[in-house]
Enzyme design. Structure first.
Site, PDB file in Angstrom:
ATOM      1  N   GLU A  49       0.863  -1.182   0.000  1.00 59.78           N
ATOM      2  CA  GLU A  49       0.000   0.000   0.000  1.00 59.78           C
ATOM      3  C   GLU A  49       0.903   1.237   0.000  1.00 59.78           C
ATOM      4  O   GLU A  49       1.818   1.321   0.820  1.00 59.78           O
ATOM      5  CB  GLU A  49      -0.886   0.009   1.242  1.00 59.78           C
ATOM      6  CG  GLU A  49      -1.882  -1.127   1.330  1.00 59.78           C
ATOM      7  CD  GLU A  49      -2.659  -1.070   2.630  1.00 59.78           C
ATOM      8  OE1 GLU A  49      -3.567  -0.220   2.737  1.00 59.78           O
ATOM      9  OE2 GLU A  49      -2.347  -1.847   3.536  1.00 59.78           O
ATOM     10  N   ARG A 273       4.565 -13.504   9.450  1.00 57.20           N
ATOM     11  CA  ARG A 273       5.196 -12.202   9.262  1.00 57.20           C
ATOM     12  C   ARG A 273       6.441 -12.098  10.138  1.00 57.20           C
ATOM     13  O   ARG A 273       6.601 -12.839  11.110  1.00 57.20           O
ATOM     14  CB  ARG A 273       4.206 -11.072   9.577  1.00 57.20           C
ATOM     15  CG  ARG A 273       3.824 -10.965  11.037  1.00 57.20           C
ATOM     16  CD  ARG A 273       2.729  -9.917  11.248  1.00 57.20           C
ATOM     17  NE  ARG A 273       3.153  -8.635  10.724  1.00 57.20           N
ATOM     18  CZ  ARG A 273       2.318  -7.616  10.508  1.00 57.20           C
ATOM     19  NH1 ARG A 273       1.023  -7.760  10.741  1.00 57.20           N
ATOM     20  NH2 ARG A 273       2.767  -6.473  10.067  1.00 57.20           N
ATOM     21  N   LYS A 283       2.931   0.484  10.516  1.00 59.46           N
ATOM     22  CA  LYS A 283       3.077   1.699   9.706  1.00 59.46           C
ATOM     23  C   LYS A 283       2.323   2.873  10.326  1.00 59.46           C
ATOM     24  O   LYS A 283       2.773   4.024  10.229  1.00 59.46           O
ATOM     25  CB  LYS A 283       2.599   1.444   8.275  1.00 59.46           C
ATOM     26  CG  LYS A 283       3.640   0.803   7.393  1.00 59.46           C
ATOM     27  CD  LYS A 283       3.349   0.985   5.911  1.00 59.46           C
ATOM     28  CE  LYS A 283       2.191   0.161   5.450  1.00 59.46           C
ATOM     29  NZ  LYS A 283       2.035   0.234   3.966  1.00 59.46           N
TER      30      LYS A 283
END
Length: 574
Positions: A49, A273, A283
């Site tokens: 993104e 992850r 983020k």
């Protein structure tokens, strides 16, 4: 696919796929190739993104997406998931591309989810016509309440049974901009009693009157990630769509959309992850650090962003070796930050030239050395690399050493310079401390020594030994520099562990940055440019910061060397 040309990569290219270290995703690809599931193709994608800078956690996904495709002669697309115009910026797009290239990879196709907005809209119309989607007037809070819980089924929206004609009319009017933000959404019509909450009529489109960084004001409705993701994969004919484990419960929805539309069946595969101790990989929180001025920007060397660790002096080879070592699994865990640091040290040890620098200069005067004499000593550039050669380092009567290398009253097991003790000056001579000069506070500000001319180069003809070798910089030729010492940004091993009423940012380390303004460096560093990496002997690895200017160099400490004495001294003080 990789573009760099290191020996490790060359060796990997020559290895048969079956002989390489495996993981469950690699095994899936091997099986798919054997069964010809996708006609022998391997097509992956990396779908960030553009709402922030990439961090070390993304490096794992990048190495997996690009690395597996490269291994099997496949292709990888870089596709920006730009479905939320309120949080997206061109700056982020450019930084992501720079980070992927820095890691040593290149993409075969560059795409955006916005490239497919027209097709996604047409597919939404098809689902409406097929009775598989409807326009809902419930508010976001009402949709949340109607959704139910993990132990209670959801209940149907009162607008769920609108006719296909009414839904088409409303959805087209949504696109035309007739309704305000949040007043209506388009939802998939699946099963409000499904045990998987993601299948309880998920939202496909929301109204958002916001200018998009690529499409401008063409659209005022934007697809949700769960609707755009799988279809974008299908359009690009992605064979292996890797996601982190939090998307595992989304896979049935991913497959449902593909099946209802009858399009290319990409397969989603989930993996663990990357989580690192003492490191925050959110983020949203990293953006907060930037916006509140807790750091100097996304590329602050204390940040876990790829631009931050690049500026700090980490190498892409170290990152790739670290990622390769931690493997891929279906189990969520946390990796010690020390493990990443190990690979950084290991890589820099091989490539970084050795130089001498004194961060907190203590003046040393060699009383019996000729005042106007300057000698050039031979210094090895890198003992790990014979081809690196050697350099000349000027030696003169007045030198600088680190204060830690002198003790007026030495504690037990301290073998460095002290009154009456002889030590070796790296590449220079044996010197013996004879006296000190103190300031009004009683602090030692100058150390006086004598040297043995017969020990030039660091060895005594009579065979006598010394127990310590210390580094130095000649005062007359020293370069003044600023050095920035970085420590962990967070004090806690798990920064997300916070007390009630506090925020994760309360765990920030107040001493994560120390700026030293009067460091002294050997003259060979005068021509160092931004990005150059060095080992300051006995101190650590350092990198030239982009803030450097001619005559005003700035060095960032990448990582410290292990100091046995510092640990022992700390224990003795306790």
């Amino acid at each position: 696919m990789k573009t760099s040309d290191t020996e490790a990569e060359k060796a990997g290219e020559n290895a048969a796929p079956e002989s390489r270290p495996s993981n469950f995703i690699r095994d899936i690809i091997l099986d798919d190739l054997k069964t010809n599931k996708f006609g022998g193709r391997v097509q992956t994608r990396f779908p960030p993104e553009p709402n922030g800078y990439l961090h070390i956690g993304h490096a794992k996904a990048i190495c997996l997406d690009f690395g597996l495709a490269d291994e099997f002669g496949g292709h990888t697309n870089l596709r920006f998931d730009d479905t939320n115009p309120e949080k997206e910026e061109t700056e982020y797009v450019e930084s992501i591309q720079a980070d992927v290239k820095w890691l040593g990879f290149h993409w075969d196709g560059l795409f955006y989810a916005s490239d497919y907005f027209d097709q996604l809209y047409e597919w939404a119309l098809k689902l409406i016509k097929d009775g598989k989607a409807y326009v809902d007037d419930l508010s976001a809070d009402e949709i949340r309440k109607y959704r139910g819980t993990l132990i209670e089924p959801g209940k149907d929206s009162p607008f769920r049974n609108r006719s296909a004609e009414e839904n088409l009319d409303l959805f087209q009017r949504m696109k035309a901009g007739e309704f305000h933000d949040g007043s209506r959404v388009l939802r998939a019509k699946i099963d409000m009693a499904s045990p998987n909450l993601n299948m309880r009529d998920p939202v496909m489109y929301r109204i958002l009157h916001a200018e998009h960084h690529r499409t401008g004001n063409k659209w005022c409705i934007y697809p949700m990630y769960d609707f755009a993701h799988g279809q974008s994969d299908s359009i690009e004919r992605v064979t292996h769509s890797m996601c982190t484990l939090e998307f595992e419960d989304h896979r049935p929805l991913y497959n449902w959309f593909i099946q209802q539309l009858g399009i290319f069946p990409s397969q989603q595969i989930e993996f663990d992850r990357l989580n690192l101790t003492h490191t925050l990989l959110s983020k949203r929180k990293l953006l907060q650090l930037v916006q509140e001025g807790r750091v100097s920007g996304w590329d602050d060397p204390r940040m876990p962003t790829l631009s931050g660790i690049r500026r700090r002096g980490y190498t892409p080879e170290a990152i790739r070796n670290f990622i390769a070592s931690i493997g891929v699994s279906k189990t969520t865990g946390s990796i010690e930050l020390a493990m990443l640091e190990h690979f950084v040290r290991e890589d820099l040890n091989k490539r970084a030239p050795r130089v001498m620098a004194v961060l907190r200069p203590l003046k040393v005067v060699i009383d019996n050395y000729p005042e106007d004499q300057v000698e050039e000593m031979d210094a090895v550039n890198n003992p790990e690399d014979e081809s690196a050669g050697s350099r000349k380092v000027p030696f003169s009567r007045v030198l600088y050493i680190e204060p830690d290398d002198f003790r007026e009253v030495p504690p037990p097991k301290y073998y460095r310079l002290s009154p009456g003790r002889e030590v070796r000056l790296r590449y220079g001579y044996f010197v013996t401390c004879t006296s000190v000069v103190k300031n009004d506070k009683g602090e030692v500000v100058e150390v006086h020594c004598t040297y043995d001319p017969a020990t030039r180069g660091g060895n005594a003809p009579d065979g006598r030994k010394v127990k310590a070798t210390i580094h130095w910089v000649a005062a007359a030729s020293a370069i003044d520099a600023e050095v920035r010492i970085y420590e962990n940004l967070f004090l806690k091993e798990n920064p997300s562990e916070v007390e009630e009423g506090k925020d994760v940012l309360d765990n920030l380390n107040p001493n994560s940055l120390e700026v030293i303004t009067n460091a002294k460096l050997e003259p060979s560093l005068a021509k160092a440019i931004a990005g150059n990496r060095f080992q300051f002997e006995r101190l650590g690895y350092f990198c030239v910061d982009p803030d450097s200017k001619p005559g005003k160099p700035i060095f960032n400490r990448t990582i410290a060397l292990k100091d046995t004495w510092a640990k022992l001294e700390k224990k003795q003080r306790a």
